[in-house]
Design a protein around this motif. Structure first.
Motif, PDB file in Angstrom:
ATOM      1  N   MET A   1       0.817  -1.200   0.000  1.00 15.11           N
ATOM      2  CA  MET A   1       0.000   0.000   0.000  1.00 15.11           C
ATOM      3  C   MET A   1       0.857   1.258   0.000  1.00 15.11           C
ATOM      4  O   MET A   1       0.394   2.341   0.308  1.00 15.11           O
ATOM      5  N   ALA A   2       2.112   1.105  -0.321  1.00 19.82           N
ATOM      6  CA  ALA A   2       2.958   2.280  -0.352  1.00 19.82           C
ATOM      7  C   ALA A   2       2.636   3.110  -1.569  1.00 19.82           C
ATOM      8  O   ALA A   2       2.131   2.646  -2.573  1.00 19.82           O
ATOM      9  N   GLY A   3       2.987   4.389  -1.482  1.00 17.92           N
ATOM     10  CA  GLY A   3       2.760   5.259  -2.614  1.00 17.92           C
ATOM     11  C   GLY A   3       1.828   6.379  -2.239  1.00 17.92           C
ATOM     12  O   GLY A   3       1.206   6.417  -1.198  1.00 17.92           O
ATOM     13  N   SER A   4       1.735   7.340  -3.154  1.00 16.11           N
ATOM     14  CA  SER A   4       0.909   8.516  -2.919  1.00 16.11           C
ATOM     15  C   SER A   4      -0.469   8.290  -3.490  1.00 16.11           C
ATOM     16  O   SER A   4      -0.644   7.952  -4.645  1.00 16.11           O
ATOM     17  N   HIS A   5      -1.482   8.511  -2.664  1.00 19.41           N
ATOM     18  CA  HIS A   5      -2.862   8.337  -3.092  1.00 19.41           C
ATOM     19  C   HIS A   5      -3.643   9.565  -2.652  1.00 19.41           C
ATOM     20  O   HIS A   5      -3.882   9.774  -1.468  1.00 19.41           O
ATOM     21  N   HIS A   6      -4.018  10.410  -3.597  1.00 17.99           N
ATOM     22  CA  HIS A   6      -4.774  11.607  -3.299  1.00 17.99           C
ATOM     23  C   HIS A   6      -6.226  11.335  -3.647  1.00 17.99           C
ATOM     24  O   HIS A   6      -6.536  10.867  -4.732  1.00 17.99           O
ATOM     25  N   HIS A   7      -7.083  11.659  -2.709  1.00 24.22           N
ATOM     26  CA  HIS A   7      -8.498  11.393  -2.927  1.00 24.22           C
ATOM     27  C   HIS A   7      -9.278  12.647  -2.590  1.00 24.22           C
ATOM     28  O   HIS A   7      -8.908  13.419  -1.693  1.00 24.22           O
ATOM     29  N   TYR A 158      -5.476   0.756  -7.104  1.00 29.73           N
ATOM     30  CA  TYR A 158      -5.546   0.788  -8.563  1.00 29.73           C
ATOM     31  C   TYR A 158      -6.793   1.458  -9.111  1.00 29.73           C
ATOM     32  O   TYR A 158      -6.965   1.526 -10.332  1.00 29.73           O
ATOM     33  N   ALA A 159      -7.660   1.980  -8.237  1.00 32.73           N
ATOM     34  CA  ALA A 159      -8.825   2.720  -8.743  1.00 32.73           C
ATOM     35  C   ALA A 159      -8.381   3.958  -9.510  1.00 32.73           C
ATOM     36  O   ALA A 159      -8.922   4.272 -10.593  1.00 32.73           O
ATOM     37  N   ASP A 160      -7.373   4.669  -8.977  1.00 31.81           N
ATOM     38  CA  ASP A 160      -6.875   5.854  -9.664  1.00 31.81           C
ATOM     39  C   ASP A 160      -6.190   5.487 -10.970  1.00 31.81           C
ATOM     40  O   ASP A 160      -6.276   6.225 -11.959  1.00 31.81           O
ATOM     41  N   VAL A 161      -5.512   4.346 -10.998  1.00 35.62           N
ATOM     42  CA  VAL A 161      -4.846   3.917 -12.229  1.00 35.62           C
ATOM     43  C   VAL A 161      -5.875   3.659 -13.327  1.00 35.62           C
ATOM     44  O   VAL A 161      -5.712   4.096 -14.475  1.00 35.62           O
ATOM     45  N   ILE A 162      -6.946   2.977 -12.977  1.00 37.10           N
ATOM     46  CA  ILE A 162      -7.985   2.670 -13.955  1.00 37.10           C
ATOM     47  C   ILE A 162      -8.694   3.946 -14.404  1.00 37.10           C
ATOM     48  O   ILE A 162      -9.011   4.116 -15.592  1.00 37.10           O
TER      49      ILE A 162
END
Length: 253
Positions: A1-7, A158-162
């Protein structure tokens, strides 16, 4: 779950609530919602007390109300359903102006609106002060089933990737002169959905193979650092106060 996730749900600020560990906030939110749901619908004053408690926590967390208020629109379907209850429910009816409404339906609509709004508000506050990857980690620390936590983790990651892939395909369509609208555009949109599914499936296979090559064993490894007693005490103030309101509502109608 590493990484930047902006929501869009997350409010990027610095407050005491954002420093509280995710699993503590999840448990506090769950207990608060549980107290709200268990409150008798006839105790109208109790829901006002629950709302005051929630607003106090929102103000103390320094999350702007203008950040939360537009996101309450997510409960619009429940509002519409609640608005229909007085008309379709059975039982004794009362006159409200020119309308003849079901008494049970009115109570049901009130209960749904009050409890639903408070539950959604508490959930939005949790989402505003806790990034999605931390929520997944918090669920793992609360010992939810490992497979469920893994699925949620991959969905968040992976929601942001899709969505970016879909945005790129939309730009490609429009650069070729496509303009959506009418039945003629449906075949193009259907082919886009099919291509997106295939690309997502293939990407998932590649990611799974890459994880296996790096030693993934199907488990989510979470670092279980101890939580200070003050964090527990502060986070539990809201559910404890809501439990007090619940007890008073059971005693005093």
């Amino acid at each position: 779950m590493a990484g930047s996730h902006h929501h869009a749900l997350v409010h990027h600020g610095h407050s005491w609530l954002q420093a509280v560990p995710a699993h503590v906030k999840i448990l506090a939110t769950f207990l608060f919602v549980l107290a709200v749901v268990a409150t008798p619908r006839e105790a109208v004053w109790a829901f006002g007390a629950h709302a005051a408690l929630l607003v106090a926590v929102v103000l103390a967390s320094r999350v702007p109300l203008r950040h939360l208020a537009p996101r309450l629109l997510v409960e619009v379907p429940f509002v519409v359903f609640a608005g229909l209850l007085p008309f379709v429910a059975t039982g004794p009816r009362i006159e409200v102006g020119p309308l003849l409404l079901s008494q049970a339906g009115l109570w049901g609509a009130w209960s749904l609106l009050a409890k639903g709004t408070l539950g959604v508000g508490a959930s939005l506050l949790l989402a505003a002060t806790t990034p999605a990857p931390e929520i997944v980690t918090g669920l793992a620390r609360l010992r939810l089933p490992a497979q469920l936590v893994l699925i949620l983790g991959f969905m968040v990651r992976y929601a942001d990737v899709i969505s970016r892939q879909l945005q790129a395909m939309r730009v490609a369509r429009e650069s070729r002169g496509f303009r959506g609208g009418g039945l003629r555009s449906w075949p193009v949109l259907a082919s886009t959905a099919g291509a997106l599914f295939i690309r997502s499936y293939e990407r998932g296979e590649r990611v799974h193979l890459a994880m296996l090559s790096r030693g993934h064993d199907g488990r989510l490894h979470v670092e279980r650092t101890p939580v200070a007693a003050t964090s527990w005490a502060v986070a539990m103030l809201l559910p404890l106060a809501a439990a007090g309101v619940l007890v008073a509502a059971r005693v005093v109608p």
